[in-house]
Scaffold this motif. Structure first.
Motif, PDB file in Angstrom:
ATOM      1  N   LYS A 208      37.411  21.990  46.661  1.00  0.00           N
ATOM      2  CA  LYS A 208      38.311  22.440  45.608  1.00  0.00           C
ATOM      3  C   LYS A 208      39.812  22.696  46.262  1.00  0.00           C
ATOM      4  CE  LYS A 208      36.311  25.046  42.954  1.00  0.00           C
ATOM      5  NZ  LYS A 208      35.827  24.129  41.661  1.00  0.00           N
TER       6      LYS A 208
ATOM      7  N   HIS B 254      38.842  25.410  32.084  1.00  0.00           N
ATOM      8  CA  HIS B 254      39.727  25.635  32.227  1.00  0.00           C
ATOM      9  C   HIS B 254      40.763  25.937  31.555  1.00  0.00           C
ATOM     10  CE1 HIS B 254      37.538  24.265  35.692  1.00  0.00           C
ATOM     11  NE2 HIS B 254      38.693  25.108  36.967  1.00  0.00           N
TER      12      HIS B 254
ATOM     13  N   GLU C  65      31.923  26.073  32.364  1.00  0.00           N
ATOM     14  CA  GLU C  65      31.696  26.716  33.976  1.00  0.00           C
ATOM     15  C   GLU C  65      31.128  27.935  33.734  1.00  0.00           C
ATOM     16  OE1 GLU C  65      35.849  27.020  35.922  1.00  0.00           O
ATOM     17  OE2 GLU C  65      35.160  25.510  36.953  1.00  0.00           O
TER      18      GLU C  65
ATOM     19  N   SER D  18      34.960  31.004  42.605  1.00  0.00           N
ATOM     20  CA  SER D  18      35.663  30.702  41.880  1.00  0.00           C
ATOM     21  C   SER D  18      35.603  30.366  40.423  1.00  0.00           C
ATOM     22  CB  SER D  18      35.502  28.979  42.854  1.00  0.00           C
ATOM     23  OG  SER D  18      36.700  27.586  42.212  1.00  0.00           O
ATOM     24  N   ASP D  19      36.803  31.336  39.811  1.00  0.00           N
ATOM     25  CA  ASP D  19      37.224  31.026  38.747  1.00  0.00           C
ATOM     26  C   ASP D  19      35.718  31.736  37.041  1.00  0.00           C
ATOM     27  OD1 ASP D  19      39.783  29.422  38.453  1.00  0.00           O
ATOM     28  OD2 ASP D  19      37.922  27.534  38.283  1.00  0.00           O
TER      29      ASP D  19
ATOM     30  N   GLN E 111      36.238  33.141  34.213  1.00  0.00           N
ATOM     31  CA  GLN E 111      36.295  31.294  33.313  1.00  0.00           C
ATOM     32  C   GLN E 111      34.485  31.170  32.907  1.00  0.00           C
ATOM     33  OE1 GLN E 111      39.623  29.401  33.974  1.00  0.00           O
ATOM     34  NE2 GLN E 111      38.163  27.646  35.089  1.00  0.00           N
TER      35      GLN E 111
END
Ligand code: PEP
Ligand code: MN
Length: 228
Positions: A21, A163, A189, A199-200, A203
């Motif tokens: 990542k 993203h 995602e 992670s993330d 979103q």
């Protein structure tokens, strides 16, 4: 595995997960590396989905190619030309994300680094660019770039509204817009419980929403005379 099952059940064909990542902070979760690749391969065995995952450095190309069906080049390494060449040499399809500071021309020329090696299987991915206003959304998803990339190249072009916006509530609206604007596919995602994502999460859409998303994208495509 829960996400893989939902992706498969909704008729999508590819699972994207990060094992290496490229995190902005070195103190953030960096991915599970080879163990992550093994889990992705296990998800492929279980579901039959193809696997796409990022390769960040030349040193990891062989390992990632041994597990993945498609190799992803991330926004941050789109300009790392020697990496593009080594990835191209594996003969595997390459998902080339647009750098967030890259012009469309630079993105298309990055694709040429792969094509020139003799690997014709490049998928372009518009994932949002940095602009002057990052207050409400992480990036600006450049919908015009989808049309331009399709006009200037023969390559498939997909969009990454996750993203591209960085904000969960904007992901589905911009996914709709990207399909209507001609995108050949999407990267979305998702996490069974985004609040727990390493992670993330902000979103990521809940995995439970994937089936509706799949149906809606078919509807949008049909409305503009296309099938996905
Ligand atoms: C990703 O797709 O996992 C990713 C890190 O995206 P980007 O390279 O576009 O930031
Ligand atoms: Mn991410």
């Amino acid at each position: 595995m829960a996400t893989a099952d939902a992706v498969k059940a909704s008729g999508f064909s590819i699972l994207r997960g990060g094992a290496f990542k490229p995190r902005t902070s070195p103190y953030s979760f960096q991915g599970m590396a080879i163990e992550g690749l093994r889990l992705l391969a296990e998800a492929r065995e279980k579901t039959g989905l193809k696997i796409v995952t990022e390769v960040m450095s030349e040193a990891d190309v062989q390992d990632v190619a041994a597990y993945a069906d498609i190799l992803q080049i991330g926004a941050r390494t789109m300009h790392t030309f020697r990496l593009l060449e080594r990835v191209a040499e594996t003969g595997k399809p390459v998902l080339l994300k647009r750098g967030f500071h890259a012009t469309i021309k630079e993105w298309l020329l990055a694709a040429e680094y792969i094509l020139k090696i003799g690997n014709p299987n490049v998928i372009l991915c518009e994932r949002g660019i940095r602009s002057f206003d990052g207050e409400f959304a992480r990036n600006v998803l450049d919908l015009t770039a989808i049309q331009i990339a399709k006009k200037e190249s023969h390559l498939p072009v997909i969009a990454d509204p996750s993203h591209g916006t960085g904000v969960r509530e904007f992901v589905v609206p911009m996914a709709r817009a990207a399909i209507a604007a001609g995108a050949d596919g999407l990267i979305i995602e998702s996490h069974p419980n985004p609040a727990e994502a390493l992670s993330d999460g902000p979103q990521s859409i809940p995995t439970a929403e994937i089936p509706d998303l799949a149906k809606e994208m078919q509807t949008i495509a049909a409305a503009v005379g296309r099938t996905l």
